[in-house]
Scaffold this motif. Sequence first.
Motif, short mmCIF file in Angstrom:
data_model
loop_
_atom_site.label_atom_id
_atom_site.label_comp_id
_atom_site.label_asym_id
_atom_site.label_seq_id
_atom_site.Cartn_x
_atom_site.Cartn_y
_atom_site.Cartn_z
N GLY A 113 37.91 -22.29 48.22
CA GLY A 113 38.01 -20.98 48.89
C GLY A 113 37.76 -19.83 47.95
O GLY A 113 37.13 -18.83 48.32
N VAL A 114 38.22 -19.94 46.71
CA VAL A 114 38.02 -18.88 45.73
C VAL A 114 36.53 -18.78 45.38
O VAL A 114 35.96 -17.68 45.33
CB VAL A 114 38.86 -19.14 44.46
N ARG A 170 33.34 -9.76 35.50
CA ARG A 170 34.72 -10.20 35.72
C ARG A 170 34.81 -11.25 36.82
O ARG A 170 35.71 -12.11 36.80
CB ARG A 170 35.58 -8.98 36.07
N LEU A 171 33.88 -11.19 37.76
CA LEU A 171 33.90 -12.16 38.86
C LEU A 171 33.25 -13.49 38.49
O LEU A 171 33.63 -14.54 39.02
CB LEU A 171 33.19 -11.58 40.09
N THR A 172 32.26 -13.46 37.60
CA THR A 172 31.48 -14.67 37.31
C THR A 172 32.34 -15.87 36.89
O THR A 172 32.09 -16.99 37.35
CB THR A 172 30.42 -14.37 36.23
N PRO A 173 33.38 -15.71 36.05
CA PRO A 173 34.19 -16.89 35.71
C PRO A 173 34.85 -17.56 36.90
O PRO A 173 35.16 -18.76 36.86
CB PRO A 173 35.24 -16.32 34.75
N LEU A 174 35.06 -16.80 37.99
CA LEU A 174 35.69 -17.39 39.18
C LEU A 174 34.75 -18.34 39.91
O LEU A 174 35.19 -19.06 40.82
CB LEU A 174 36.13 -16.28 40.13
N LEU A 175 33.48 -18.39 39.51
CA LEU A 175 32.57 -19.38 40.10
C LEU A 175 32.94 -20.80 39.70
O LEU A 175 32.46 -21.76 40.32
CB LEU A 175 31.13 -19.10 39.67
N PRO A 212 45.96 -20.66 45.12
CA PRO A 212 44.54 -20.48 45.47
C PRO A 212 44.33 -19.49 46.62
O PRO A 212 43.37 -18.72 46.60
CB PRO A 212 44.08 -21.89 45.86
N GLY A 213 45.20 -19.54 47.62
CA GLY A 213 45.04 -18.63 48.75
C GLY A 213 45.15 -17.17 48.35
O GLY A 213 44.40 -16.32 48.84
#
Length: 446
Positions: free
Chosen positions: A372-373, A361-366, A341-342
């Motif tokens: 922290g992510v 590309r960033l939206t799935p990381l929500l 995760p870090g």
Amino acid sequence: MDDTHTAAATRLAGGTPLTSVIDTSDAAAWTGLDLAVRELVRFRPSTPPDHARATGRRFWWKRNAPPPSPNPSCREPDEPEPAVALCHPDGRIREAALRRAAGLPAPELRPLLPLVAIRCADWAEAVREPARDLLRAAIPGVGPDTIVALAAVVLRMTRRRHGEAARTMLEAALREAPGPVLDALLTGGDRAARRLAYRIAVERRHFSPERFAAAAAADPDGVVQDICADGAVAGVGPETGDEVLAPLLRSPYSRVRAAGVTALRRAGRPGEAEAYLSDRSPMVRACARYVLRQYGIEAAPLYRALCAGAVIPPAAPLGLAECGARDDAALLWDLTEHPQPGVRAHAVAGLRVLEVTDVARLTPLLDDPAPGVVRETVTSLVPWAQRLSVPELRARLGTEHPRHVRVGAFRLLVAHGCPELREIAWSLIDDAEPKLRANSRAMLRS
């Protein structure tokens, strides 16, 4: 002024010694007592006692007669009497009390010196000048048992219009003071006094570089950390060993580690700075890059090697972004899928530093399981919130999602400013999650 100070003033006026009515190491207790005595005397007026006579604007006390107190029947020439007179609302009485205090033997005068220091900042020049003369004469003889309380009061009084003169006297005395006097301030409880004492200790080279390094590494006060780190680094040279650098480099405080890393340049040991390229602190990472650059070593290739290794330090992706190029974004995108995760969180932060944003590309990381992510992803997407799907963000507010996902989705909805935002906020004002409740209520109030 509170009831504690009023009670202390009342007890002092009744004959209780100073050391029994206040905490003499607390500067606020002295200034509070000064104000409380003034109010006490003002509301219990009395004529000057018969052993005082007025000549023009001054009061003069007959030889061996005590100064006045709020209780005229109290005539014993003990410590509370001059203490009360030094705080008296009548400037003529304060002036006369100072002149009488100047004739006291040193053991009787020392407990009164914090009050003398307060009078050094008195509004009346006729009181200020005798107080400063008295403090200037007495302060060189002050011992470790008195200096802590005196220094705390002097430094507190610098907030007042005329308070700098006493500070100047204190600093001059400490530059010549015996070691035990300075040591008493270094271990005292007053923060301002400790900071001043450490500054003077560095000027005097009172300790060895090793001792300053140990103090910097362990002291929780950031100002003291800087002062002591400077004192330690000043003694670093090519022959310096780990006895100075090791405490700095191992410190839990980032500003101290940064000083230690920078000192590696003076010590001629730049290779050791490479280990701090991936430090958790941006300041330490920057210092490590600086040291390497002074010896012609570029940090970007070292970061790329770290990010491509089998074991990646969590902060390495962010460090690469801090000194790399936009071409490094491809490597950072790959690291957003790393199992640690870090590493994922710092990769997202690194993309933001490089100003590379791909909303799709960033939206799935929500929905990442690591808070922290999600936090870094939300921060990256806030400027682009208008491009996000409101229904998808609203779906993430459901209670089946983790807390960090729900909080992040609401933050993005607020940034989006969609028409149904107030309706969404009203639905969350009684939510079981405290953060969502607070954020929704704050949004509705604004």
